[in-house]
Every structure is written in C-alpha cells, then in structure tokens.
Design an enzyme around this catalytic site. Sequence first.
Site, PDB file in Angstrom:
ATOM      1  N   GLU A  98      44.391  29.664  40.887  1.00  0.00           N
ATOM      2  CA  GLU A  98      45.516  29.929  41.788  1.00  0.00           C
ATOM      3  C   GLU A  98      46.234  28.631  42.136  1.00  0.00           C
ATOM      4  O   GLU A  98      45.730  27.810  42.914  1.00  0.00           O
ATOM      5  CB  GLU A  98      45.051  30.624  43.076  1.00  0.00           C
ATOM      6  CG  GLU A  98      46.217  30.896  44.007  1.00  0.00           C
ATOM      7  CD  GLU A  98      45.850  31.745  45.205  1.00  0.00           C
ATOM      8  OE1 GLU A  98      46.666  31.832  46.141  1.00  0.00           O
ATOM      9  OE2 GLU A  98      44.752  32.335  45.198  1.00  0.00           O
ATOM     10  N   LYS A 227      26.899  42.119  48.930  1.00  0.00           N
ATOM     11  CA  LYS A 227      28.052  42.240  48.027  1.00  0.00           C
ATOM     12  C   LYS A 227      28.910  43.469  48.299  1.00  0.00           C
ATOM     13  O   LYS A 227      29.525  44.033  47.390  1.00  0.00           O
ATOM     14  CB  LYS A 227      27.586  42.224  46.560  1.00  0.00           C
ATOM     15  CG  LYS A 227      26.812  40.967  46.208  1.00  0.00           C
ATOM     16  CD  LYS A 227      26.233  40.995  44.804  1.00  0.00           C
ATOM     17  CE  LYS A 227      25.393  39.749  44.578  1.00  0.00           C
ATOM     18  NZ  LYS A 227      24.709  39.746  43.275  1.00  0.00           N
ATOM     19  N   ASP A 302      26.558  32.642  43.978  1.00  0.00           N
ATOM     20  CA  ASP A 302      26.767  34.001  43.470  1.00  0.00           C
ATOM     21  C   ASP A 302      28.171  34.447  43.870  1.00  0.00           C
ATOM     22  O   ASP A 302      28.429  34.744  45.032  1.00  0.00           O
ATOM     23  CB  ASP A 302      25.713  34.943  44.066  1.00  0.00           C
ATOM     24  CG  ASP A 302      25.736  36.328  43.427  1.00  0.00           C
ATOM     25  OD1 ASP A 302      26.808  36.743  42.935  1.00  0.00           O
ATOM     26  OD2 ASP A 302      24.684  36.993  43.431  1.00  0.00           O
ATOM     27  N   HIS A 397      55.402  27.370  47.080  1.00  0.00           N
ATOM     28  CA  HIS A 397      54.992  27.849  45.756  1.00  0.00           C
ATOM     29  C   HIS A 397      56.067  27.544  44.722  1.00  0.00           C
ATOM     30  O   HIS A 397      55.769  27.172  43.585  1.00  0.00           O
ATOM     31  CB  HIS A 397      54.711  29.353  45.812  1.00  0.00           C
ATOM     32  CG  HIS A 397      53.368  29.682  46.378  1.00  0.00           C
ATOM     33  ND1 HIS A 397      52.250  29.840  45.594  1.00  0.00           N
ATOM     34  CD2 HIS A 397      52.947  29.874  47.660  1.00  0.00           C
ATOM     35  CE1 HIS A 397      51.210  30.121  46.349  1.00  0.00           C
ATOM     36  NE2 HIS A 397      51.603  30.143  47.620  1.00  0.00           N
TER      37      HIS A 397
END
Length: 402
Positions: A98, A227, A302, A397
């Site tokens: 990103e 998760k 993870d 951006h």
Amino acid sequence: MDVDALVAAVRNGDVRLHELEQHADADDAAAARRRLLAEETGAELETVGAYAFDAAVAEPNIENMFGAAQVPMGIVGPIAVDGGAVDGPAHLPLATTEGALLASVNRGCAAIRAAEGATARVLKNAMTRAPVFRVSDVAEASETAAWVREHVDRLAEVAESTTSHGELRGVTPYVVGDSVFFRFAYDTKDAMGMNMATIATEAACETIEAETPAELVALSGNLCSDKKPAAINSIEGRGRTVAADALIPREVVESYFGTTPEAIAEANTRKNLVGSAKAGALGFNAHVANTVAAAFLATGQDIAQVVEGSNAITTAETRDDGLYASLTIASLEVGTVGGGTKLPTQREALDIVGVRGGGDPPGSNADALAEIITTAALAGELSLLGALASNHLASAHEELGR
C-alpha cells in the site's frame, strides 16, 4: 531424485505433489513443483523461485512449497517510545504493497519525536484457548463449572507440565444450556503461544473429563476467539493488551499536520467513535490494521491475527494547549520466538527492532515488540486523522503517485 525425476514421478502418478520432500531436498521439491505448475498453467515462475533462503528452513511453516511471495519492505522511525519493556528510539520494518502507508506512519513518528516521544505499556498478557464440552443438562453444567473453579491450581499443574515456559493465568467458565466453555488464559512469555496454549489445554481437558460429567466436543469452541472478530477479545483481551499515548503541542500539530488539535479531536470523535458505533464496528480506529498487518508480515507474525490486532480504540482530545492522543489495542498477538519468526527475512527484521529470540526476563522481547508496533500504529492514526482534518488525504496520495 533430481528435479527431472521428481517431475516424471508426479506425471506418472508414482509420487503425489505433497510427497516430493520424501524423495529429494526441499529446494529440488519446490523447483519440481514450479516446473509442473508452469507447464500446467503457462505462468512464468522465475521470480517466485528466486527466494534467498534454504527451503528446508520453511518446512515447519508451509506445505507444497514452490516459491516465496516477496513483499516490499520499508522502515519507519526512529520511534520515540518510553515503554515498560523498551526505552528509547527504535526502528520498525513494515512490509506492504500500500503506497503512502510508510510515509504516513513516518510523518506521525516525526510529530511524536518533536513532542518528546510517546509512552507505551503492555497492560495484560494472556493467550487464550477455549474448549467446549457437552453435558446432559444445566445441573451438570453447573457442577462442571464449579469443579473447575475450585481446581484451577490442579489444572495449572497439568497444563504447565506440557511446557517449560507457559503459565496458566486463569480459567473462566461460560455455560450455554448443555454446552460448557472454559476460556483458559496463559502467559506464553516471548512466544505468541497459540500452539503452546492448545497443547496445554488439551492436557487440562483430559483431567476435566476424568473428574466431571463433561465430555470434550472440540478443543477450540470459538470463545477463544482466534482469527475472528469477537467482542470478548475487545473486553478481556487476547495475547497482549497494549496502550500508547502522546501529548502533541499545538505548534507541532500545526507544523506537521497542517491543522489544529481541535480539528483532529473532532475528526476522531465523528469518524472513529460515532462512525464506528453507527457501523457496529468492534474497532474504533482509523486504520490500525494497516500498521499491524505490515509489521506482522515483516516480523514473522501470524498474519491472520490482524483480525484481533485491529480491535483497537483511538482517542483524541485537546489538553494543555495541545492534542492528547491514545491508542489501545485489546488483542495484539505477537512473539519473537517460534512460528514465522524463525524465517531468515523475518529474523533480520526482528534484529532491526532489537527483539529477536527470547528476552531477559522472558517475555520482555515480545512486550517490547508489542509496545513498538502500538506506538507506530498511534503514529499512523495521528497522521491519517491529520490528513482528514486538513483535507489533504487525496492530495497526499496524488502527490506520492498512488
């Protein structure tokens, strides 16, 4: 077998794709898979195969390996943080695709440095596993829950016999009709600790089955909760619960963000608090997941646990002619030993932070990593809120070509 022989064996049906490591070293097995995939799909896999480590190192982390995904890695910092486990400036590698993310976090880090740093603390450390048991009725459920409450010390002895590092912090029963859940919470030191908690809890479950009417249905009953977005993690925490804050003088806010403390505080209230509440969100923040995910990729965590890592609340208010901002992450699951932290790239990234391996005392390295990630995420929150408050988000951006 060499690569040619491996490819022929798979084509002839003599060896299955996942069995290649039984007949060759890990690098040849991966090369054979690349050739077979390239022939079957027409894909060019030269870059996928151009990884810089011995494939055997990754065998505990993946099956059917045919290459490696290379994600650009950048650096943020120095991160000026006065922590419980870290004291002084640190750098943090972030791996992401990103554009503008690192520039944004670095801008926030610069503002925090100009404000003489942030403070960070690990407030709680408890990796959880919550098995679910079957009973015949609520009377048996009550009996089982009562037995566990009265025998936590015995369960701790059994659970801790499976590990030289983990310590059982507590067991909390939850009853739903004829289902009984027990949320085991462990101090797993410098390991993220999911496997440690699972193995220890399995041993404790055998004792519960032997001493109560309950029968184990599943070692994980989703009350852990791993998760998945879960309110219980927002309230009770999972892994490390970490907070960071900073007081940014008005002139620093105006210089670095081109806006005022009042404007950032209002943007935070209307966006992160009111907007998140209206959306029914569990996380009340701007983009904490961005920094957490990038840090996880870089340091071998993870990556799926970014779900819990985004479970965070950002606050901002005017105070003492400046801006007080804080970030509290309820369930940041990190480690500096085990899992992906053993991979060469990730080991080097942890060396940059200065937290690779076990800490002295045990747990201090993972605490330090958690404090640094949280402070970097706070920097990212400040920067994004500043861009929104000054109406510079789109132009930033555009300027960076993203």
